[in-house]
Design an enzyme around this catalytic site. Structure first.
Site, PDB file in Angstrom:
ATOM      1  CG  HIS B  61      84.039  26.276  76.171  1.00 52.70           C
ATOM      2  ND1 HIS B  61      84.887  27.508  75.861  1.00 52.70           N
ATOM      3  CD2 HIS B  61      83.017  26.238  75.378  1.00 52.70           C
ATOM      4  CE1 HIS B  61      84.490  27.832  74.533  1.00 52.70           C
ATOM      5  NE2 HIS B  61      83.472  27.260  74.293  1.00 52.70           N
ATOM      6  CG  HIS B  63      79.002  24.688  72.433  1.00 54.86           C
ATOM      7  ND1 HIS B  63      78.578  26.175  72.255  1.00 54.86           N
ATOM      8  CD2 HIS B  63      80.412  24.805  72.494  1.00 54.86           C
ATOM      9  CE1 HIS B  63      79.716  27.056  72.079  1.00 54.86           C
ATOM     10  NE2 HIS B  63      80.680  26.081  72.298  1.00 54.86           N
ATOM     11  NE  ARG B  65      75.836  22.478  69.135  1.00 58.76           N
ATOM     12  CZ  ARG B  65      76.882  23.218  68.835  1.00 58.76           C
ATOM     13  NH1 ARG B  65      76.740  24.564  69.240  1.00 58.76           N
ATOM     14  NH2 ARG B  65      77.863  22.871  68.311  1.00 58.76           N
ATOM     15  CG  ASN B  95      77.118  29.091  70.820  1.00 59.93           C
ATOM     16  OD1 ASN B  95      76.969  28.423  71.825  1.00 59.93           O
ATOM     17  ND2 ASN B  95      77.985  28.872  69.761  1.00 59.93           N
ATOM     18  CG  ASP B 153      82.163  30.138  72.599  1.00 58.49           C
ATOM     19  OD1 ASP B 153      83.324  30.410  72.466  1.00 58.49           O
ATOM     20  OD2 ASP B 153      81.792  28.791  72.529  1.00 58.49           O
ATOM     21  CG  HIS B 180      85.325  32.697  70.037  1.00 54.76           C
ATOM     22  ND1 HIS B 180      85.091  31.237  69.689  1.00 54.76           N
ATOM     23  CD2 HIS B 180      85.867  33.057  68.830  1.00 54.76           C
ATOM     24  CE1 HIS B 180      85.473  31.113  68.300  1.00 54.76           C
ATOM     25  NE2 HIS B 180      86.101  32.267  67.826  1.00 54.76           N
ATOM     26  CG  ASP B 306      84.590  24.724  72.170  1.00 54.47           C
ATOM     27  OD1 ASP B 306      83.691  24.764  72.336  1.00 54.47           O
ATOM     28  OD2 ASP B 306      85.426  25.329  71.252  1.00 54.47           O
ATOM     29  CG  HIS B 310      78.374  20.465  64.739  1.00 50.02           C
ATOM     30  ND1 HIS B 310      77.449  21.463  64.572  1.00 50.02           N
ATOM     31  CD2 HIS B 310      79.637  21.064  65.212  1.00 50.02           C
ATOM     32  CE1 HIS B 310      78.103  22.740  65.057  1.00 50.02           C
ATOM     33  NE2 HIS B 310      79.440  22.293  65.321  1.00 50.02           N
ATOM     34  N   GLY B 325      83.723  22.529  65.046  1.00 43.90           N
ATOM     35  CA  GLY B 325      83.530  21.945  66.314  1.00 43.90           C
ATOM     36  C   GLY B 325      83.682  20.534  66.588  1.00 43.90           C
TER      37      GLY B 325
END
Lengths: 325, 432
Positions: B61, B63, B65, B95, B153, B180, B306, B310, B325
């Site tokens: 899991h 991200h 980006r 996502n 998610d 999620h 997860d 950012h 996040g």
């Protein structure tokens, strides 16, 4: 230079120092002139009495006031909140008075500027100068805070006034009960040792101070209240209900009052109401707050480390600003 | 790529319950043998005395980006962060911008990973088109393109009927559904757990039931459809109870928990620290205890980060405006070793199982094992190395760690993917 972000951060001695200074100003003591000080007013939410009282306070101290009409500022062009406050710092502001719809916004600023930050109400978090106003008003009428029972009634969940008042009264030794409809109570007590109840009768029983909170009309739209009439029927403070409190209880409200909702007119305008006195105390409390934050006048004799915990000393102070005169 | 003999480490391979001091011989990018006193002829020799040699960690899991928000992270920086943390494979969530709801995006991720990634990258595809929760994505085509799981998610599939159909379809193509679990009507505009800290700070709360009611719904649907359901980032004791009961009943469910939910509570949001704002939010000490217990007893299968990067300026805003996040790839192993293995909540082999072997099994991936013949995806861990988390030193493009300044004990000192070194703390040889 110190930040006034939350009554949660202040120790009882500092609170008393601020109240004493405000009282002296109220009694007519001439304020020491903060020569050359510049105070910026950043109001990101509409406010009449708080903004006006801060402006009056700064002017009476002889400070230069930098107003910021946010709706006409570069915020509308997408400038970030921090960019805006840094601009005011660069323009020479010694203190930033901030009203903001986001809880914690003044804390964010305090971490990134070197000047003093005064919280004029942040979201649902705190409104420390209003809390000081409430404390001062009760102290004037009752002569003390310790040992009193204070009932705060209404939309506890969303109220920054309730949080600051609860911290202030609790720190000075009062017992505090927060009461409101179940849908407007927080999941846990916001202040240690403070009771939270949906029973108005329990809250009012034997209360020395009864503070009604303003019902925000948008909360009703959000579904927390079926109707305002129902709120008035269940939590509105009437003479009959106030009979549960002590006969000499003080009735307060941060204003503006929704007459017939939070308070009946007879209560709001009755002999026990100190609502007008609260408003009148606003300017001197804010004068004391500005002086204290700037390290001038009220409380200036106290070293910063001894007067405040946590946030107060956390900002990156400019070397020339840390001296306490 | 040279052949390597890793000599004298504690080899921990939960896939075959192996835990002994041994040598690991790697030839041609594959494990050739794991045994004591192997000959080093023709090999580079790495002395692993006092170190742990384990299958490379697998994070199911993250991200990355990429595509679309590469100012936060991209496949290069995210996979290098993974390698630094001891990971040899990651499954990246759908996502992105655009989302992974079309085979072309899956193919982009796979080809881009081949070009720049420092670990294996497995795309997770969207359950619904545009992550909108209205229409099914082309699930069979996404599976054929190489997606390893399906997830919207960032949000639950709000329509139970649609999710039921998605589960039926996912079962048909053999992919798990990663949910999620969050009921948007209960979360509302919430930004932290609906508890003491929300009350003190005047922040809108997200109740635990927001997660648990969707966990309950999804467990019933998984039971009805026979689909493999994986519950992402479990945060609440109520969810744990539901998952435990469903597992006892034989429902095909697995679950993951993050290092931050295992070590922090809502009180740690402190003075509006946006680097501790995540979704699901940090919850209470009782929830944290329930999560640790569930991990220890197997109710929760996997530790996943997860990893949600950012940019600094995106987090340096008012708390309620900051994105949810935190990042985790570079701190997960140290946090787990320090705060779960150290106090005896997990044994070291169990920690490796939850961070490598089990994720590989759940997603049907290679790795998670040091069996002879397997690709040499492995991590060498110094379990005693004390280090202080400094986000500025991260390979990740973002800095939003909740563990800044923490002193941790235990760290990946070398990571290898298919026999190629992707992270070498001692030699500082990092290849992409």
């Amino acid at each position: 230079m110190r930040h006034l972000l939350a009554l949660r951060d202040l120790d009882p001695g500092t609170i008393v120092t601020l109240l004493d200074a405000a009282q002296r100003l109220r009694d007519g003591e001439a304020p020491p002139s903060p020569a050359g000080a510049t105070v910026a007013m950043l109001f990101y939410e509409p406010s009449t009495r708080t903004e006006m009282s801060f402006i009056l306070a700064a002017r009476r101290l002889g400070a230069e006031v930098l107003p910021c009409a946010v709706e006409h500022s570069s915020v509308r062009k997408g400038e970030s909140f921090l960019d805006t406050v840094r601009t005011f710092e660069a323009l020479g502001a010694d203190a930033l008075v901030i009203r903001h719809p986001s809880s914690g916004a003044p804390h964010l600023v305090a971490r990134h500027v070197g000047c003093a930050v005064i919280n004029a109400g942040d979201g649902m978090h705190e409104h420390p100068t209003q809390g000081l106003v409430d404390l001062l008003t009760v102290r004037q009428v009752k002569g003390r805070i310790a040992g009193l029972k204070v009932a705060i009634v209404g939309d506890i969940l969303h109220s920054r006034v309730a949080r600051s008042a609860a911290w202030g009264f609790a720190k000075l030794g009062a017992s505090v009960v927060l009461a409101g409809p179940a849908t407007l109570l927080p999941a846990a007590p916001p202040v240690p040792g403070v009771a939270v109840t949906a029973s108005l009768a329990d809250a009012l029983a034997g209360a020395d101070v009864v503070m009604a909170l303003r019902v925000q009309l948008e909360r009703q739209a959000g579904g927390a209240l079926p109707t305002l009439a129902e709120y008035a029927r269940t939590f509105g403070l009437t003479e009959e209900r106030l009979a549960l409190a002590r006969p000499d209880c003080v009735v307060m409200h941060p204003g503006p009052v929704n007459l017939g909702v939070e308070l009946g007119a007879a209560v709001a305008e009755g002999p026990r109401s100190v609502i007008r006195r609260q408003v009148a105390n606003g300017v001197c409390v804010r004068m004391a707050a500005i002086q204290w934050a700037l390290g001038r006048g009220a409380g200036a004799e106290l070293p910063a480390a001894a007067t405040a915990a946590g946030e107060i000393s956390r900002g990156r102070a400019r070397p020339e600003a840390v001296e306490v005169h | 790529m040279s052949d390597v003999l890793i000599r004298g480490g504690r080899v921990v391979d939960p896939s075959r319950e192996f835990d002994a001091v041994a040598d690991v011989l790697i030839r041609g990018g594959r494990i050739e043998a794991v045994a004591p006193d192997l000959p080093a002829a023709g090999c580079d020799v790495l002395d692993a005395g006092g170190l742990v040699v384990a299958p490379g960690l697998i994070d199911m899991h993250v991200h990355l980006r990429d595509p679309g928000q590469t100012h936060k992270e991209d496949l290069g920086t995210g996979s290098r962060a993974a390698a630094q943390g001891g990971y040899t494979a990651v499954a990246c969530m759908a996502n992105t911008v655009p989302p992974v709801d079309h085979p072309v995006v899956v193919e982009y991720l796979r080809s881009r990973a081949r070009e720049v990634a420092a670990c294996r990258v497995y795309p997770v595809a969207a359950i619904t088109k545009g992550l909108q929760g209205r229409e099914l994505s082309p699930i069979a085509a996404l599976a054929a393109a190489g997606a390893v799981a399906l997830s919207d998610d960032g949000a639950a599939v709000p329509d139970a009927g649609l999710l039921r159909r998605a589960m039926g379809y996912a079962r048909m193509v053999g992919l798990p559904i990663i949910e999620h679990c969050e009921d948007a009507s209960l979360s509302g505009s919430g930004v932290v757990h609906d508890g003491g800290q929300a009350a003190r700070l005047g922040l809108v709360g997200i109740p635990s039931e927001s997660e648990a009611v969707i966990v309950a719904r999804d467990l019933l649907l998984a039971e009805a459809t026979g689909a493999r359901l994986h519950i992402a980032h479990v945060s609440a004791a109520a969810s744990v109870r539901l998952i435990r009961e469903a597992k006892q009943r034989g429902v095909p469910v697995s679950a993951e928990v993050t290092p931050h939910h295992l070590t922090l509570t809502d009180a740690d949001v402190g003075e509006f620290d946006t680097n501790r704002k995540m979704n699901p939010p940090l919850r209470t000490a009782a929830d944290l205890a329930a999560l640790r217990q569930a991990l220890a007893d197997g109710t929760i299968d996997v530790i996943a980060t997860d990893h949600a990067p950012h940019a600094v300026e995106e987090k340096r805003v008012e708390f309620d405006r900051a994105p949810f996040g935190v990042i985790g790839l570079e701190t997960a192993l140290g946090v787990v070793l320090t705060h779960l293995v150290g106090p005896g909540i997990l044994t070291l082999p169990e920690a490796v199982r939850r961070m490598s072997t089990r994720p590989a099994q759940l997603l049907g991936l290679p790795g998670g094992s040091l069996r002879p013949g397997d690709p040499a995806d492995l991590v060498i861990i110094d379990p005693h190395l004390a280090w202080t988390v400094r986000a500025e030193a991260f390979a990740s493009r973002s800095r939003n760690t909740p563990f800044e300044g923490w002193t941790l004990r235990g760290r990946a000192v070398l990571t290898m993917v298919g026999g190629r070194v992707t992270h070498d703390l001692v030699g500082a040889e990092v290849t992409a």
